[in-house]
Design an enzyme around this catalytic site. Structure first.
Site, PDB file in Angstrom:
ATOM      1  NE  ARG A 112      -0.574  -4.613 -17.493  1.00 34.25           N
ATOM      2  CZ  ARG A 112      -1.449  -5.098 -16.825  1.00 34.25           C
ATOM      3  NH1 ARG A 112      -1.696  -4.650 -15.782  1.00 34.25           N
ATOM      4  NH2 ARG A 112      -2.340  -5.951 -17.570  1.00 34.25           N
ATOM      5  CE  LYS A 134      21.192   1.759 -24.050  1.00 38.49           C
ATOM      6  NZ  LYS A 134      22.454   1.395 -24.731  1.00 38.49           N
ATOM      7  CD  GLU A 176      32.673   0.269 -21.085  1.00 30.57           C
ATOM      8  OE1 GLU A 176      32.254   1.264 -21.617  1.00 30.57           O
ATOM      9  OE2 GLU A 176      32.105  -1.027 -21.488  1.00 30.57           O
ATOM     10  CE  LYS A 214      25.659   5.123 -19.618  1.00 25.78           C
ATOM     11  NZ  LYS A 214      25.397   3.760 -19.593  1.00 25.78           N
ATOM     12  CD  GLU A 224      22.452   3.805 -27.745  1.00 25.95           C
ATOM     13  OE1 GLU A 224      22.080   3.401 -26.850  1.00 25.95           O
ATOM     14  OE2 GLU A 224      23.518   3.330 -28.631  1.00 25.95           O
ATOM     15  NE  ARG A 228      22.177   5.884 -23.365  1.00 23.68           N
ATOM     16  CZ  ARG A 228      21.326   5.411 -22.674  1.00 23.68           C
ATOM     17  NH1 ARG A 228      20.220   5.970 -22.653  1.00 23.68           N
ATOM     18  NH2 ARG A 228      21.586   4.168 -22.027  1.00 23.68           N
ATOM     19  CG  HIS A 235      31.475  -0.464 -26.793  1.00 28.85           C
ATOM     20  ND1 HIS A 235      32.189   0.570 -26.342  1.00 28.85           N
ATOM     21  CD2 HIS A 235      30.899  -0.981 -25.935  1.00 28.85           C
ATOM     22  CE1 HIS A 235      31.949   0.556 -25.217  1.00 28.85           C
ATOM     23  NE2 HIS A 235      31.261  -0.627 -24.745  1.00 28.85           N
ATOM     24  CG  HIS A 239      30.049  -5.258 -29.757  1.00 27.27           C
ATOM     25  ND1 HIS A 239      29.277  -4.104 -29.941  1.00 27.27           N
ATOM     26  CD2 HIS A 239      30.370  -5.149 -28.306  1.00 27.27           C
ATOM     27  CE1 HIS A 239      28.700  -3.537 -28.930  1.00 27.27           C
ATOM     28  NE2 HIS A 239      29.415  -4.276 -27.824  1.00 27.27           N
ATOM     29  CG  HIS A 252      32.055  -5.292 -22.408  1.00 28.81           C
ATOM     30  ND1 HIS A 252      31.441  -5.216 -23.851  1.00 28.81           N
ATOM     31  CD2 HIS A 252      31.744  -4.126 -21.945  1.00 28.81           C
ATOM     32  CE1 HIS A 252      30.999  -3.828 -24.280  1.00 28.81           C
ATOM     33  NE2 HIS A 252      31.066  -3.403 -23.216  1.00 28.81           N
TER      34      HIS A 252
HETATM   35  N1  NAD Z   1      22.668  -1.551 -18.438  1.00 27.17           N
HETATM   36  C1  NAD Z   1      23.630  -1.049 -19.015  1.00 27.17           C
HETATM   37  O1  NAD Z   1      23.760   0.133 -19.373  1.00 27.17           O
HETATM   38  C2  NAD Z   1      24.945  -1.695 -19.244  1.00 27.17           C
HETATM   39  C3  NAD Z   1      26.291  -0.987 -19.273  1.00 27.17           C
HETATM   40  C4  NAD Z   1      27.414  -1.930 -19.389  1.00 27.17           C
HETATM   41  C5  NAD Z   1      27.323  -3.181 -19.302  1.00 27.17           C
HETATM   42  N2  NAD Z   1      25.962  -3.971 -18.970  1.00 27.17           N
HETATM   43  C6  NAD Z   1      25.958  -5.329 -18.861  1.00 27.17           C
HETATM   44  O2  NAD Z   1      26.670  -5.726 -17.523  1.00 27.17           O
HETATM   45  C7  NAD Z   1      27.353  -7.153 -17.898  1.00 27.17           C
HETATM   46  C8  NAD Z   1      28.706  -7.065 -17.176  1.00 27.17           C
HETATM   47  O3  NAD Z   1      28.646  -6.515 -16.000  1.00 27.17           O
HETATM   48  P1  NAD Z   1      29.998  -6.704 -15.025  1.00 27.17           P
HETATM   49  O4  NAD Z   1      31.108  -6.619 -15.699  1.00 27.17           O
HETATM   50  O5  NAD Z   1      29.676  -6.090 -13.728  1.00 27.17           O
HETATM   51  O6  NAD Z   1      29.908  -8.275 -14.731  1.00 27.17           O
HETATM   52  P2  NAD Z   1      29.114  -9.449 -13.928  1.00 27.17           P
HETATM   53  O7  NAD Z   1      27.797  -8.964 -13.437  1.00 27.17           O
HETATM   54  O8  NAD Z   1      29.163 -10.777 -14.306  1.00 27.17           O
HETATM   55  O9  NAD Z   1      30.305  -9.567 -12.639  1.00 27.17           O
HETATM   56  C9  NAD Z   1      31.727  -9.968 -12.992  1.00 27.17           C
HETATM   57  C10 NAD Z   1      32.060 -10.811 -11.935  1.00 27.17           C
HETATM   58  O10 NAD Z   1      32.631 -10.179 -10.667  1.00 27.17           O
HETATM   59  C11 NAD Z   1      31.809 -10.663  -9.581  1.00 27.17           C
HETATM   60  N3  NAD Z   1      31.629  -9.683  -8.534  1.00 27.17           N
HETATM   61  C12 NAD Z   1      30.805  -8.778  -8.661  1.00 27.17           C
HETATM   62  N4  NAD Z   1      31.004  -7.995  -7.756  1.00 27.17           N
HETATM   63  C13 NAD Z   1      32.014  -8.443  -6.866  1.00 27.17           C
HETATM   64  C14 NAD Z   1      32.619  -7.910  -5.736  1.00 27.17           C
HETATM   65  N5  NAD Z   1      32.450  -6.624  -5.180  1.00 27.17           N
HETATM   66  N6  NAD Z   1      33.775  -8.615  -5.166  1.00 27.17           N
HETATM   67  C15 NAD Z   1      34.203  -9.804  -6.100  1.00 27.17           C
HETATM   68  N7  NAD Z   1      33.396 -10.267  -7.103  1.00 27.17           N
HETATM   69  C16 NAD Z   1      32.479  -9.739  -7.671  1.00 27.17           C
HETATM   70  C17 NAD Z   1      30.524 -11.405 -10.369  1.00 27.17           C
HETATM   71  O11 NAD Z   1      30.044 -12.453  -9.496  1.00 27.17           O
HETATM   72  C18 NAD Z   1      30.984 -12.005 -11.635  1.00 27.17           C
HETATM   73  O12 NAD Z   1      31.776 -13.114 -11.251  1.00 27.17           O
HETATM   74  C19 NAD Z   1      26.806  -7.427 -19.011  1.00 27.17           C
HETATM   75  O13 NAD Z   1      25.881  -8.421 -19.186  1.00 27.17           O
HETATM   76  C20 NAD Z   1      26.609  -6.440 -20.064  1.00 27.17           C
HETATM   77  O14 NAD Z   1      25.751  -6.363 -20.943  1.00 27.17           O
HETATM   78  C21 NAD Z   1      25.051  -3.127 -18.828  1.00 27.17           C
HETATM   79 ZN    ZN Z   2      30.819  -1.167 -22.929  1.00 28.47          ZN
END
Ligand code: NAD
Ligand code: ZN
Length: 347
Positions: A112, A134, A176, A214, A224, A228, A235, A239, A252
């Site tokens: 939990r 999130k 972003e 942010k 949101e 927000r 987006h 999307h 993305h």
């Molecule tokens: N929680 C939130 O508020 C929020 C906000 C934006 C995005 N997201 C989520 O985040 C995800 C995308 O995140 P992302 O863009 O970080 O992608 P990701 O986590 O897939 O990382 C991108 C790539 O970079 C590699 N990588 C990570 N750190 C590295 C480093 N220091 N050196 C070399 N390679 C590295 C990873 O292994 C991967 O191949 C999506 O699932 C999205 O939904 C969440």
């Molecule tokens: Zn985004």
């Protein structure tokens, strides 16, 4: 070490985001670090050198968005149970947004809810996922449809991890950051125009600024309901680009960059920004290597896909549009004909 206090409503959900070299983390408890093979290969030794805990375990999940699912969460929980983690234990999310979202969710449901710390290693995760709480996973019905609002206990942002990040991933993170500057801060936009990308110190300051913007937005509107939603600038279009081009073709952030140009074209037509501002935003996206043009194959179906977005309430599309540089507004009454006209410019 600089830090930023993320105080949300309710004491329990406030935490600190630290900027700079990773300090020694002294934790009198069991710790489970979750990461992927790529990040483990590059940076796990550095992290292990900084963590001093009663017991430290590592769990490795395959790299990629496709593994952001229940199966991976289950595997995290199994490792946690196998090593007898308890309610006082801690998880560390060490990776990009995929790892961050998944580990936050796993920590939120293990017994939990236990504490977790985020150490984001992509620019996108540092500026975007580090604030807002999130967490979640994807399933057959769509992205991020299962999850929790669950805040970390702390976030450590170290720009040195970004040295190994591929250029495309870095650019996607900048999309972003530019989004936040356009919507909220004209001065910050100018800082980005003058930023020397190779200057790591300046980059850390930029990350810190983006995070503070942010944080301010999320503080005002944690769940949101209002402002927000401005973070969705670029987006709605983005999307649809991700959907129409097939997930995986564009990152993305790249889709969001192209989406911002589409939103700006609409804003220009409505007189919300002028041509000089339109050009300045496009030039800034290009400076950071973000693609700015996308060819829409079928305008009508592109338009229809707006309604699949979970942000489209009651079949009305709420467009987030810039109002000058540093301002933002919402429009949910734009005639379909005008939107189709704008989309046709990209066909
Ligand atoms: N929680 C939130 O508020 C929020 C906000 C934006 C995005 N997201 C989520 O985040 C995800 C995308 O995140 P992302 O863009 O970080 O992608 P990701 O986590 O897939 O990382 C991108 C790539 O970079 C590699 N990588 C990570 N750190 C590295 C480093 N220091 N050196 C070399 N390679 C590295 C990873 O292994 C991967 O191949 C999506 O699932 C999205 O939904 C969440
Ligand atoms: Zn985004």
């Amino acid at each position: 070490m600089d830090s930023l206090d993320i105080s949300l409503k309710g004491e329990e959900s406030s935490y600190q985001i630290y900027f700079g070299d990773l300090p020694k983390l002294i934790l009198d408890k069991k710790v489970l670090i979750v990461t992927n093979p790529k990040i483990a290969g590059l940076h796990l030794q550095t992290l292990l050198g900084r963590v001093q805990a009663r017991e430290v375990y590592c769990h490795i999940i395959p790299d990629g968005e496709v593994y952001k699912n229940f199966k991976s969460v289950e595997s995290i929980l199994e490792t946690a149970f196998n090593h007898h983690l308890d309610r006082k234990s801690l998880m560390i999310a060490f990776g990009g947004g995929v790892i961050g979202d998944m580990v936050g969710f796993a920590a939120g449901i293990f017994m939990r809810g236990i504490d977790f710390i985020q150490i984001p290693t992509t620019l996108l995760a540092q500026v975007d996922s580090s604030v807002g709480g999130k967490t979640g996973i994807n399933n057959a019905f769509g992205k991020n449809l299962v999850g929790l609002f669950y805040q970390p206990k702390a976030v450590y942002i170290n720009s040195q991890f970004l040295r190994t990040l591929p250029q495309r991933e870095l650019s996607a993170g900048f999309a972003e950051i530019i989004k936040m500057a356009v919507c909220f801060d004209r001065e910050f936009f100018k800082v980005l125009e003058n930023l020397n990308i190779g200057d790591e110190c300046a980059l850390l300051a930029v990350i810190q600024k983006a995070v503070s913007i942010k944080a301010q937005v999320v503080r005002e509107d944690e769940k949101e309901q209002g402002i927000r939603a401005a973070l969705n600038y670029g987006h709605t279009f983005g999307h649809s680009i991700e959907l129409q081009s097939g997930y995986g073709k564009y990152l993305h952030g790249e889709a969001v960059g192209m989406g911002m140009v589409m939103a700006n074209t609409l804003a220009l037509a409505l007189g919300l920004i002028n041509q000089v501002e339109f050009d300045a935003i496009k030039a800034l996206l290009e400076k950071f290597g973000i693609p700015t043009s996308y060819a829409i194959k079928n305008v009508e179906s592109f338009y229809e896909s707006f309604f699949l977005d979970k942000k489209s309430l009651n079949s009305r599309i709420k467009f987030v549009l810039p109002q000058g540089i540093g301002g933002v507004c919402f429009k949910d009454d734009i005639p379909k004909a005008l939107v189709l006209d704008i989309l046709s410019e990209f066909a």
